[in-house]
Design a protein around this motif. Structure first.
Motif, mmCIF file in Angstrom:
data_model
loop_
_atom_site.group_PDB
_atom_site.id
_atom_site.type_symbol
_atom_site.label_atom_id
_atom_site.label_comp_id
_atom_site.label_asym_id
_atom_site.label_seq_id
_atom_site.Cartn_x
_atom_site.Cartn_y
_atom_site.Cartn_z
ATOM 1 N N ARG A 31 1.047 -0.776 -0.062
ATOM 2 C CA ARG A 31 0.076 -0.025 0.021
ATOM 3 C C ARG A 31 0.754 1.551 -0.184
ATOM 4 N N LEU A 32 0.359 2.726 -0.250
ATOM 5 C CA LEU A 32 1.000 3.667 0.036
ATOM 6 C C LEU A 32 0.144 4.470 0.390
ATOM 7 N N MET A 38 9.814 4.097 -2.227
ATOM 8 C CA MET A 38 8.620 5.439 -2.456
ATOM 9 C C MET A 38 8.540 5.549 -4.469
ATOM 10 N N ILE A 39 7.832 5.716 -3.958
ATOM 11 C CA ILE A 39 7.227 6.220 -5.562
ATOM 12 C C ILE A 39 6.509 7.568 -5.113
ATOM 13 N N ASN A 73 6.731 8.846 8.550
ATOM 14 C CA ASN A 73 7.223 8.187 7.791
ATOM 15 C C ASN A 73 8.262 8.332 7.594
ATOM 16 N N LEU A 74 8.427 9.631 7.727
ATOM 17 C CA LEU A 74 10.133 10.012 6.879
ATOM 18 C C LEU A 74 11.091 9.505 7.656
ATOM 19 N N GLU A 75 11.418 8.944 8.675
ATOM 20 C CA GLU A 75 12.450 9.451 9.398
ATOM 21 C C GLU A 75 12.363 7.394 8.518
ATOM 22 N N SER A 76 11.299 6.790 8.740
ATOM 23 C CA SER A 76 11.756 5.188 9.108
ATOM 24 C C SER A 76 11.755 5.214 7.060
ATOM 25 N N LEU A 77 11.870 5.920 6.002
ATOM 26 C CA LEU A 77 12.135 5.808 4.132
ATOM 27 C C LEU A 77 14.067 6.687 4.779
ATOM 28 N N LEU A 78 13.960 6.798 5.183
ATOM 29 C CA LEU A 78 15.652 7.879 5.622
ATOM 30 C C LEU A 78 16.421 6.537 5.951
ATOM 31 N N SER A 79 15.465 5.047 7.141
ATOM 32 C CA SER A 79 16.227 4.238 7.036
ATOM 33 C C SER A 79 16.344 3.557 5.972
ATOM 34 N N ARG A 132 5.471 20.926 -7.137
ATOM 35 C CA ARG A 132 4.336 20.047 -8.008
ATOM 36 C C ARG A 132 4.260 18.210 -7.824
ATOM 37 N N THR A 133 4.986 17.964 -6.966
ATOM 38 C CA THR A 133 4.936 16.410 -7.137
ATOM 39 C C THR A 133 4.065 15.575 -5.636
ATOM 40 N N GLN A 134 3.759 14.748 -5.540
ATOM 41 C CA GLN A 134 3.321 13.634 -3.710
ATOM 42 C C GLN A 134 4.121 13.118 -4.125
ATOM 43 N N MET A 135 4.905 12.282 -3.311
ATOM 44 C CA MET A 135 5.398 11.060 -2.527
ATOM 45 C C MET A 135 4.890 10.868 -1.829
ATOM 46 N N PHE A 136 5.192 9.205 -2.063
ATOM 47 C CA PHE A 136 4.364 8.179 -1.815
ATOM 48 C C PHE A 136 5.076 7.349 -0.409
#
Length: 169
Positions: A6-7, A80-81, A14-20, A65-69
Motif C-alpha cells: 500500500r501507499l 518510495m514512489i 514516516n520520513l525517518e523510516s524512509l530515510l532508514s 508539483r510532486t506527491q511522494m508516497f
C-alpha cells in the motif's frame, strides 16, 4: 508479499523510516538528487534527503508539483514512489525506488498499480516515466503495468494511458 502493498503519503510520520531504508539499502544517487556532501550517507546528505521529501508535502498543487508516497509492504516502509505534474495537462511523471531487500518480489509493479489508481482518482489521463536502457528493474515494472516503451537518445521512455474507455469497434 505484493498483495499487501500500500501507499502512504510521505510525511513527518514516516520520513525517518524512509530515510532508514534508503541509508541501509540504497545508494544516495538512486533515491535523491545529487548534493554537495561527503560520499555515502553523511549527515549533510541525510538532511538533504529530509528536505527533498519535505518539499513535496504540499502535493501536486504545491511548489514542487510532486506527491511522494512511502511504499509499505507487510506494514513496513520498503521504498518510495512519486508522481510529478508535467506541463501537459492530465499527465504526471513517476519514479520509484525500493530497498535492496524488497526487490524482485512483485512490490514494484504492485506499488505502480496503486499509484496509477491514485493518479486516475486525481483526474490524470497519463503517467509517464524515463529511465536508462540498462535499468532492467524499472523496465520490468513498467512493462508489467502496461507501459508503452520507446527508446530515444539513449533513454527509455514509458507511457501508461489511464483512459479506461474501450476503443470504438
Amino acid at each position: 508479499m505484493a498483495s499487501a502493498v500500500r501507499l502512504e503519503p510521505v510525511s513527518e510520520r514516516n520520513l525517518e523510516s524512509l530515510l532508514s531504508v534508503a541509508a541501509a539499502e540504497a545508494e544516495p544517487a538512486d533515491v535523491m538528487p545529487p548534493v554537495e556532501a561527503p560520499a555515502g550517507w553523511s549527515h549533510a546528505r541525510r538532511e538533504a534527503f529530509r528536505e527533498f521529501h519535505r518539499a513535496s508535502f504540499p502535493g501536486l498543487d504545491g511548489p514542487t508539483r510532486t506527491q511522494m508516497f512511502a511504499i509499505l509492504a507487510g506494514g513496513e516502509v520498503v521504498g518510495m514512489i512519486r508522481m510529478t505534474r508535467c506541463d501537459e495537462p492530465g499527465t504526471v511523471e513517476t519514479g520509484l525506488w525500493l530497498g535492496r531487500s524488497a526487490r524482485g518480489q512483485g512490490i514494484g509493479p504492485a506499488a505502480l498499480r496503486e499509484l496509477l489508481n491514485v493518479a486516475a482518482a486525481a483526474g490524470m489521463r497519463q503517467v509517464v516515466a524515463a529511465t536508462t536502457p540498462d535499468n532492467s528493474g524499472a523496465l520490468s515494472v513498467l512493462s508489467k503495468c502496461g507501459a508503452k516503451l520507446r527508446e530515444e537518445g539513449g533513454r527509455m521512455y514509458a507511457e501508461i494511458c489511464l483512459d479506461s474507455t474501450p476503443p470504438a469497434l
